[in-house]
Design an enzyme around this catalytic site. Sequence first.
Site, PDB file in Angstrom:
ATOM      1  N   TRP A  78       0.907  -1.181  -0.012  1.00 31.52           N
ATOM      2  CA  TRP A  78       0.014  -0.099   0.100  1.00 31.52           C
ATOM      3  C   TRP A  78       0.769   1.218  -0.001  1.00 31.52           C
ATOM      4  CZ3 TRP A  78      -1.476   2.829   4.754  1.00 31.52           C
ATOM      5  CH2 TRP A  78      -0.689   2.654   5.718  1.00 31.52           C
ATOM      6  N   ASP A  79       2.199   1.146   0.319  1.00 25.24           N
ATOM      7  CA  ASP A  79       3.263   2.207   0.238  1.00 25.24           C
ATOM      8  C   ASP A  79       3.151   3.021  -0.998  1.00 25.24           C
ATOM      9  OD1 ASP A  79       3.691   0.036   1.922  1.00 25.24           O
ATOM     10  OD2 ASP A  79       5.900   0.627   1.801  1.00 25.24           O
TER      11      ASP A  79
ATOM     12  N   GLU B 299       0.883  -2.228  12.613  1.00 24.06           N
ATOM     13  CA  GLU B 299       1.149  -3.851  12.590  1.00 24.06           C
ATOM     14  C   GLU B 299       1.325  -4.324  13.907  1.00 24.06           C
ATOM     15  OE1 GLU B 299       3.844  -4.526   9.627  1.00 24.06           O
ATOM     16  OE2 GLU B 299       2.526  -4.305   8.162  1.00 24.06           O
TER      17      GLU B 299
ATOM     18  N   LYS C 256       3.118   0.665  15.931  1.00 21.31           N
ATOM     19  CA  LYS C 256       4.367   0.527  15.187  1.00 21.31           C
ATOM     20  C   LYS C 256       4.412   1.877  14.161  1.00 21.31           C
ATOM     21  CE  LYS C 256       6.442  -2.162  11.721  1.00 21.31           C
ATOM     22  NZ  LYS C 256       6.209  -3.343  10.541  1.00 21.31           N
ATOM     23  N   GLN C 257       3.247   2.573  14.025  1.00 19.83           N
ATOM     24  CA  GLN C 257       3.140   3.827  13.029  1.00 19.83           C
ATOM     25  C   GLN C 257       1.811   4.279  13.138  1.00 19.83           C
ATOM     26  OE1 GLN C 257       3.122  -0.208  10.496  1.00 19.83           O
ATOM     27  NE2 GLN C 257       2.571   1.470   9.027  1.00 19.83           N
TER      28      GLN C 257
HETATM   29  C1  BGC Z   1       5.081  -1.320   7.637  1.00 14.61           C
HETATM   30  C2  BGC Z   1       3.887  -1.437   6.772  1.00 14.61           C
HETATM   31  C3  BGC Z   1       4.651  -1.243   5.184  1.00 14.61           C
HETATM   32  C4  BGC Z   1       5.699  -2.139   4.923  1.00 14.61           C
HETATM   33  C5  BGC Z   1       6.612  -2.032   3.652  1.00 14.61           C
HETATM   34  C6  BGC Z   1       6.101  -2.286   7.327  1.00 14.61           C
HETATM   35  O1  BGC Z   1       7.226  -2.236   8.216  1.00 14.61           O
HETATM   36  O2  BGC Z   1       4.634  -1.718   8.929  1.00 14.61           O
HETATM   37  O3  BGC Z   1       3.177  -0.669   6.652  1.00 14.61           O
HETATM   38  O4  BGC Z   1       3.769  -1.538   4.000  1.00 14.61           O
HETATM   39  O5  BGC Z   1       6.667  -2.113   6.024  1.00 14.61           O
HETATM   40  O6  BGC Z   1       7.180  -1.053   3.605  1.00 14.61           O
END
Ligand code: BGC
Length: 757
Positions: A350-351, A477, A589-590
């Site tokens: 999804w990035d 996550e 985490k984010q």
């Molecule tokens: C993040 C995800 C991301 C992925 C790839 C993971 O560490 O939590 O949101 O899509 O990295 O960049």
Amino acid sequence: MTWKITNQSLDNHQLLVDESLFSLANGYLGVRGNFEEGYSDKMASIRGAYINAFHDETEITYGEKLHAFPETQQKILNIIDSQTVLLYLDGERFSLFSGEILSYERNLHMDKGYGERIIHWKSPNGKEVVLHFRRLVSFVTKELFAIDLEVKPVTPVEKIEIVSIVEGDVSNFVDKSDPRVASDHAKRLFVSEVYEHEHYHILKATTYSSKFDVACVTTTNVDQNYSYKSTVKKTSTEEVYEVSGDSSFRFTKLNIYTDTMRHGDNVVEQGIKIHKEIKKETFEDLLKKQENYLTDYWKKADIVIDGDNKIQQGIRFNLFHLLQAAGKDEFSNIPAKGLSGEGYEGHYFWDTEIYMNPVFLMTNPELARSLLLYRYSILDYARQRAKEMGHAKGALFPWRTISGTECSAFFPAGTAQYHISADIAYGFIQYYLVTGDGEFLKQYMAEVLFETARLWIEVGHMYQGEFRIDNVTGPDEYTCIVNNNYYTNAMAKHNLLWAEKAYHILKETDPVRLTELTESIHLTAEEVRQWKVAGMAMYLPFDQELRINAQDDSFLRKARWDFEKSDEGKGALLVRYHPLTLYRYQVCKQADTVLAHFLLEGEEDLETIRRSYDYYEEITTHDSSLSYCIFSIMASKLGYSEKAYQYFIETARLDLDNTHSNTKDGLHMANMGGTWLAIVFGFAGLRIAEEGITLRPSLPKQWRSLQFSLSYRGRLVRVQLEKDQVTYSLTEGDILSITHCGEKQELHPNQDLVIPN
Ligand code: BGC
């Protein structure tokens, strides 16, 4: 200094990281910044070259495999290595790890698109030479990786030998200790042909399982008298040039890479054909074309700040690599690490839609379109995946993929991130809003929106008058498989309501196409009605006591994570705790809810957004590099200027300063897009709506000025922020209305609009 990345001396501990930082790519082909001559034997290196989307399928091994777990996954492959050029001075092999380095300089030129090393070296026996290596991966001939070496003897040398090797015996990098790097299947490519034909050195390799071919066709040249020998070995070719050391000379190596996906079955013939097309071009010609290409890119994409050269350099670095990473054909997208390394195995997430494509959308809409068309091209796989997952209808896009099927073996933080389908829909809607492209809506967007909207009806349900979505994972996550993740629900709502809207737009503008589409996907008017009902009734969790949006139904009832105990500073929590431990606590985490508040700010009032920000900020680790930019944008919105700047700084040099300690595995592409977002959506307050674009600029106090450009509906708008005023200039296109700090303004060609602060 702001247009290049420079090393003035050799730092052995930095070499692995530099391989990523100095990598060169064009969206199709990528080459890590390895040294042509290699390191010393004991030193670690990830020597790599990659073709975007060129992969093999590997089996996923599970201890316990349940229904609809993906059976195979894809993995980008390290391909034929054409980087090697060795040099011998009267038999002594050049190496930066023997003899003496009298001077050293390494540059990555971001305005011109090439890398170079200039080295004055003294051999153990006292022979001196100045070497100038230059290399480029062409944006104009996408298959081309070129190396040019100028050799200047400084002390008498009788004989100089250049040994040029192309090696097909290559493997991928594995690291069993890091979940973000592959832990298995290192060797998936075998050499199927190696030979010499005319003056071409040819290597063809084939993947183990998918049986794709990749070819590297190489020619070399020395611009002086020489004697020459070439050898074809089992998995490699080797050419040796022997030149007298009397004067300077140049060696050039042109490598053309072709693959089955783009070039059909005759990859070698195609490679030779491309060589013939560029035959007359000197290395200088190639450089010139490369520079022209980049000049065009920078004209629209550059961001100029006055006040901090290190940050300026970071911004350009990130934008340069973003361009290098973006796939520019229908087979490819933007891997999470670009083409700079093997982290996340070349997969697309999804990035792209949430962090990277917005940059192209506002600077290079053609490229944005092409990235969206890749998603359209995998829509059938997404439909198939929805079926596998037990849904009667709809499209569930894979969490991570190359060719379109789900590659995530860890479903709680993979397949369960259903939000990716709404994120992709969001990307299509943004494109439509920025370009106003009705044809695009008809041909692609409507279908993607319809199928993703169907998914939400399948996965959610009505309960006491509200539409709820259970057992999904949001962006964070560290919290998995929850009911009513705020982000997912809000994005699904947007998806549903826009699907309904797109249906009506199509009904009005092209009823024939609508009929054709509804017939082909068996869509009924009743389904469309349901989208509206579900969207309007979408449940968005809100905690009455804290007066914030709850990340999900259970999040705020969990215990808060004890940050003191968890030894901050020893790396991401994900490599130190079992996932279940993390899931049991309030720890992120984010950005999750905060991200929803950015993407869909109309859903909540400012005070809810503020309280939510304050709350989640305290419990967010930013262990994902996708987090800082969002906190920066929202801090800007909330008037937390100092925080906005601090979070922004974290994005601007994250890879340059290796602050996440894993840049060796590749660059953090989403974060790189995030730098642009933090400036344009954050400091400049850009928002894109149906009514047009609005800006609410606020220049960070650390800077004297900030300038950038926006592509919008065929116009190019230059925006300049200074301490006491903002200037808008319409540099391309007709009159445009925008909203500046809540007030409508008209921009006219060749007439600056200056608004005092
Ligand atoms: C993040 C995800 C991301 C992925 C790839 C993971 O560490 O939590 O949101 O899509 O990295 O960049």
